[in-house]
Design an enzyme around this catalytic site. Structure first.
Site, PDB file in Angstrom:
ATOM      1  N   GLU A   1      -5.519  -8.199  -0.355  1.00 31.95           N
ATOM      2  CA  GLU A   1      -6.227  -7.886   0.896  1.00 31.95           C
ATOM      3  C   GLU A   1      -7.669  -7.609   0.539  1.00 31.95           C
ATOM      4  O   GLU A   1      -7.947  -6.689  -0.244  1.00 31.95           O
ATOM      5  CB  GLU A   1      -5.627  -6.666   1.599  1.00 31.95           C
ATOM      6  CG  GLU A   1      -4.293  -6.931   2.250  1.00 31.95           C
ATOM      7  CD  GLU A   1      -3.807  -5.755   3.105  1.00 31.95           C
ATOM      8  OE1 GLU A   1      -4.651  -5.031   3.682  1.00 31.95           O
ATOM      9  OE2 GLU A   1      -2.585  -5.573   3.169  1.00 31.95           O
TER      10      GLU A   1
ATOM     11  N   GLU B   1       0.818  -1.228   0.000  1.00 29.37           N
ATOM     12  CA  GLU B   1       0.000   0.000   0.000  1.00 29.37           C
ATOM     13  C   GLU B   1       0.849   1.275   0.000  1.00 29.37           C
ATOM     14  O   GLU B   1       0.644   2.179   0.822  1.00 29.37           O
ATOM     15  CB  GLU B   1      -0.965   0.002   1.194  1.00 29.37           C
ATOM     16  CG  GLU B   1      -2.011  -1.083   1.103  1.00 29.37           C
ATOM     17  CD  GLU B   1      -3.140  -0.984   2.130  1.00 29.37           C
ATOM     18  OE1 GLU B   1      -3.046  -0.171   3.070  1.00 29.37           O
ATOM     19  OE2 GLU B   1      -4.126  -1.729   1.962  1.00 29.37           O
TER      20      GLU B   1
HETATM   21  O1  AHR Z   1      -5.248  -5.776   6.994  1.00 32.59           O
HETATM   22  C1  AHR Z   1      -5.120  -4.646   7.813  1.00 32.59           C
HETATM   23  C2  AHR Z   1      -4.384  -3.512   7.136  1.00 32.59           C
HETATM   24  O2  AHR Z   1      -5.173  -2.985   6.120  1.00 32.59           O
HETATM   25  C3  AHR Z   1      -3.091  -3.854   6.447  1.00 32.59           C
HETATM   26  O3  AHR Z   1      -2.012  -3.850   7.307  1.00 32.59           O
HETATM   27  C4  AHR Z   1      -2.950  -2.764   5.437  1.00 32.59           C
HETATM   28  O4  AHR Z   1      -2.206  -3.153   4.310  1.00 32.59           O
HETATM   29  C5  AHR Z   1      -4.376  -2.389   5.112  1.00 32.59           C
HETATM   30  O5  AHR Z   1      -4.571  -1.033   5.113  1.00 32.59           O
END
Ligand code: AHR
Length: 506
Positions: free
Chosen positions: A292, A173
């Site tokens: 994610e 990210e």
């Molecule tokens: O999954 C929780 C968090 O969400 C992760 O660390 C991050 O990559 C995202 O913003």
């Protein structure tokens, strides 16, 4: 009652199902690692300190690939802290989640755990506070053959054989201002390009994932992907996408249609990547690593305390399970362009598995659609023709009431249908037929119902707890199959897995 008609044609396919779609994520966040997968003092701990009760649930859940160690955590991580004798590992402040990291679990330990539960490790390198050198060092430590300093260090730490990690994320990210070492698209693109080039010099066969957007609402969405892929097109295989969904301001109807956003997100990233391919006259197809995704009540947690706190267990209800099921359907629908996906996360915070330190482990409601999809989606993903009644949502406009996909296992000729009724209030009458085979094509003449299970409850807020761990489970659904036609009535806000088996000619 709404109506939907689905036609499955075994000749109309999306493509082979990439098993990596059923990935998960273990981050050093909350109690995912410590007192989640790892708790050496727990009565169920194995010789390495990992909880066998949790490992058993992980096997039942059926993730194929698990991403590690972050997440935001990786952007400040020094991997060297987490290897070697435990008593010598430093305790550090983790600036990402503002907590203390003991480093009692690190790369070797995670890979041991992953191999033990039968999943493929997917590692991320830190491109937030670190760069090319540290990424190369970690790669050499993990995958190098004995005979160089870092590979020998691994061997001295008890792992003579290389870990042979095939898939690597180039940071996490990096488009997000919350990220340690956050970068502009240009800055990240340059660093990702150099890191990828260097890592490929160690091993040209690695699969590399460049960071895409943290969600589709990011102001840089689209431009970020274009900038990054413009530099890294030849050097990476995948670009990441992340998305978390919740009922914003109580809008549950739009929440139930969250897969609409995932669908548009994937289409947008694919269009951007394919534009760059066209400009290059290239046949290469960059694929999406949706590494994610999940339901996450960020509104609720911003009202109620800091994420990353020590005792956080996400509690998911039936509606959340239906949304998770529909997100899995969307990933399957895009199986030709999504090569990997990771539900974030695996245990406790945002996890389908919950634990109490020193106590039991139990399944959240969202465990069930994931486990059943991972178990029964096999072979080839079909591209069904769907004609569904539409329902109105504030966020996405009119959307189909039915979301559905199906897979065909050519070994058994079984068809698995995955379906969601997105309406909170209306039932859905589903008629599904399997098209007759093309001339010369061998296919069963008739099917029978092998099984129909559903996640649904008259109380959509029903959820599991330590005391009542099976309040929400997958229960038998009702449908009938005659010849090549399936009929079912799907209750409001419900997820279904319906398996059709061929009838052997007598
Ligand atoms: O999954 C929780 C968090 O969400 C992760 O660390 C991050 O990559 C995202 O913003």
């Amino acid at each position: 009652m709404g109506e939907a008609v689905v036609r499955l044609d075994p000749a109309n396919v999306v493509g082979p199902l990439p098993r990596r779609l059923f990935g998960s994520f273990v981050e050093h966040l909350g109690r995912c690692v410590y007192t989640g997968i790892y708790e050496p003092d727990h009565p169920a701990a194995d010789a390495l300190g990992f909880r066998t009760d949790v490992a058993e649930l992980v096997r039942e859940l059926g993730p194929t690939t698990v991403r590690y160690p972050g997440g935001n955590f990786v952007s400040g991580y020094r991997w060297e802290d987490g290897v070697g004798p435990r008593e010598r590992r430093p305790v550090r402040f983790d600036a990402a989640w503002q907590t203390v990291e003991t480093n009692q679990v690190g790369t070797d330990d995670f890979v041991d755990w992953a191999r033990g539960v039968g999943v493929e490790p997917m590692l991320a390198v830190n491109l937030g506070t670190r760069g090319v050198t540290e990424a190369l060092d970690l790669l050499e430590y993990c995958n190098g053959r004995p005979g160089t300093a870092l590979a020998d260090q691994r061997a001295a730490n008890g792992h003579r054989e290389p870990h042979d990690v095939r898939i690597w994320c180039l940071g996490n990210e990096m488009d997000g201002p919350w990220q340690l070492g956050h970068k502009t698209a240009e800055e990240y693109a340059r660093l990702a390009e150099e890191t990828a080039r260097a890592m490929r010099r160690l091993d040209g066969s690695l699969e590399l994932v460049a960071c895409g957007s943290s969600n589709r609402a990011m102001p840089t969405f689209g431009v970020w992907e274009r900038t990054v892929l413009d530099r890294c097109f030849e050097l990476v295989d995948h670009i990441s996408a992340h998305a978390y969904y919740e009922p914003v301001d109580g809008d549950v109807d739009s929440f139930l249609a969250s897969s609409e956003d995932m669908h548009r997100f994937i289409d947008g990233v694919v269009a951007t990547a394919d534009h760059l391919a066209a400009v290059r006259r290239s046949d290469k197809r960059i694929t999406v690593s949706f590494d994610e995704w999940n339901v996450w009540f960020q509104q609720r947690s911003s009202d109620g305390g800091a994420i990353g706190g020590d005792d956080q267990v996400s509690v998911y209800d039936v509606t959340d399970a239906v949304v998770v099921g529909s997100l899995l359907i969307t990933l399957l629908q895009h199986a030709d362009r999504v090569a990997a996906a990771c539900q974030a996360q695996l245990v406790n915070l945002l996890g389908p598995i919950s634990t109490r330190p020193g106590g039991p482990a139990w399944r959240q409601s969202i465990f069930h659609p994931f486990a059943l999809t991972s178990r029964y989606a096999r072979g080839t993903v079909l591209r069904p023709l769907v004609r569904s009644d539409r329902i109105e949502t504030t966020r996405y406009g009119p959307v189909d009431q039915l979301v559905a996909t199906a897979t065909l296992d050519s070994e058994t000729a079984q068809i698995a249908v995955f379906a969601v009724n997105r309406s909170r209030t209306a039932e859905l009458a589903l008629t599904l037929d399997v098209a007759p085979p093309l001339p010369g094509q061998a296919a069963p003449a008739q099917y029978r119902l092998a099984e129909h299970v559903t996640v649904h409850d008259d109380d959509p807020g029903a959820h599991n707890t330590e005391q009542e761990p099976d309040r929400v489970v997958a229960r038998p659904g009702s449908s009938s199959v005659r010849g090549r036609v399936l009929r079912a009535v799907l209750p409001p806000a419900s997820w279904h897995c319906i398996r059709l088996a061929p009838v052997e000619p007598s």
